[in-house]
Design a protein around this motif. Structure first.
Motif: not given
Length: 302
Positions: A63-64, A69-72, A134-138, A140-148
């Protein structure tokens, strides 16, 4: 009027959308979740919870992918690795991708409903974080933390599923999820930072051109050093927490094997080649499996 794709072709598009032939994504989610499930249950958690978390992990990861893919889609068409994704190239409509993602998320939620109240409450928070990533990439500078956080939320949910009751309250969630579960989540976040930074290194040139924010860009020339530091933080934290919970030498052996795998991954990413960094990401799940195996063996041989 454009005709819709034939059913086999349409099925192939949906399978491609959820990366069905690339299981690395859900395996990265699965191993820490199952390790937490075994720790919470002090051994085998039972077939019901095992099925709920394995199937739920696969469904939510899928689902993610739909939401991501829609957001990006407007960014992905400018990135070599992602330009041929079904939504990006227009082979699958946005509304169809979102509808499919909603069905998958509802199926996962149906599984969660067979557990208990604290787990259900945590699943709502997990869904919000997964949609936000997906929207954190726009922003924060390290969206990987949100993914974490998103990729680690199965840990407290596993503890809640084993130790939770029927009460619908935040106090019930706090009672079901001990402090060490949250520390395991924080430790696992460092592993996500490690492998997803290596993943972001694959697309660094494309991301710089289109203005996407990633940890690989933020860390700059310190990216490789940071990845190795993230690995060290993950393994050290899980090692210390595991020892504090009574896990012994077999668990530490699993941590040691994972450390050896991390050291090998340094050889894959040190030159920052696309192929090396992408390979590091694709096979990173073996590192998590080593830790999970250490947990299972240690608890089984007590």
């Amino acid at each position: 009027m454009q005709q819709s794709p034939a059913m086999p072709e349409r099925l192939r598009l949906y399978l491609d959308l959820i990366r069905w032939n690339r299981p690395a994504g859900w395996l990265l989610l699965l191993w820490p979740t199952l390790a937490a499930l075994w720790i919470a249950a002090d051994g085998f958690p039972g077939w019901h919870l095992l099925f709920v978390f394995v199937a739920g992990t696969i469904l939510m990861r899928s689902a993610g992918c739909c939401v991501n893919d829609v957001a990006d889609r407007d960014f992905d068409r400018h990135v070599k690795r992602t330009a041929q994704r079904p939504v990006t190239r227009g082979a699958l409509a946005v509304k169809d991708a979102l509808a499919f993602g909603a069905v998958l998320a509802l199926a996962a939620f149906g599984l969660v409903l067979t557990t208990n109240a604290p787990t259900i409450l945590l699943s709502v928070a997990a869904l919000v974080i997964a949609i936000a990533y997906p929207y954190a990439k726009r922003i924060v500078s390290m969206p990987q933390a949100v993914l974490g956080v998103a990729f680690s939320f199965g840990i407290p949910m596993a503890f809640a599923a084993v130790q939770g009751g029927r009460e619908w309250s935040l106090a019930a969630v706090a009672a079901a999820v001990p402090k060490h579960a949250w520390w395991l989540l924080i430790g696992n976040l460092f592993w996500v930072l490690a492998y997803d930074t290596a993943y972001a290194m694959v697309d660094r040139d494309d991301d710089l051109r289109i203005g996407m924010r990633t940890s690989a860009i933020t860390l700059g020339r310190f990216d490789v050093v940071a990845v190795m530091a993230f690995y060290a933080a993950y393994l050290a934290s899980w090692g210390l927490i595991g020892r504090s919970l009574g896990l012994g030498r077999w668990y530490l052996l699993g941590i040691g094997v994972a450390a050896a795998i991390a050291a090998w991954h340094y050889t894959l990413i040190r030159e920052r080649t696309r192929d090396g960094c992408f390979r590091s990401f694709r096979i990173n799940h073996w590192l998590g499996f080593a830790v999970f195996a250490g947990v299972v063996v240690d608890l089984a041989l007590r």
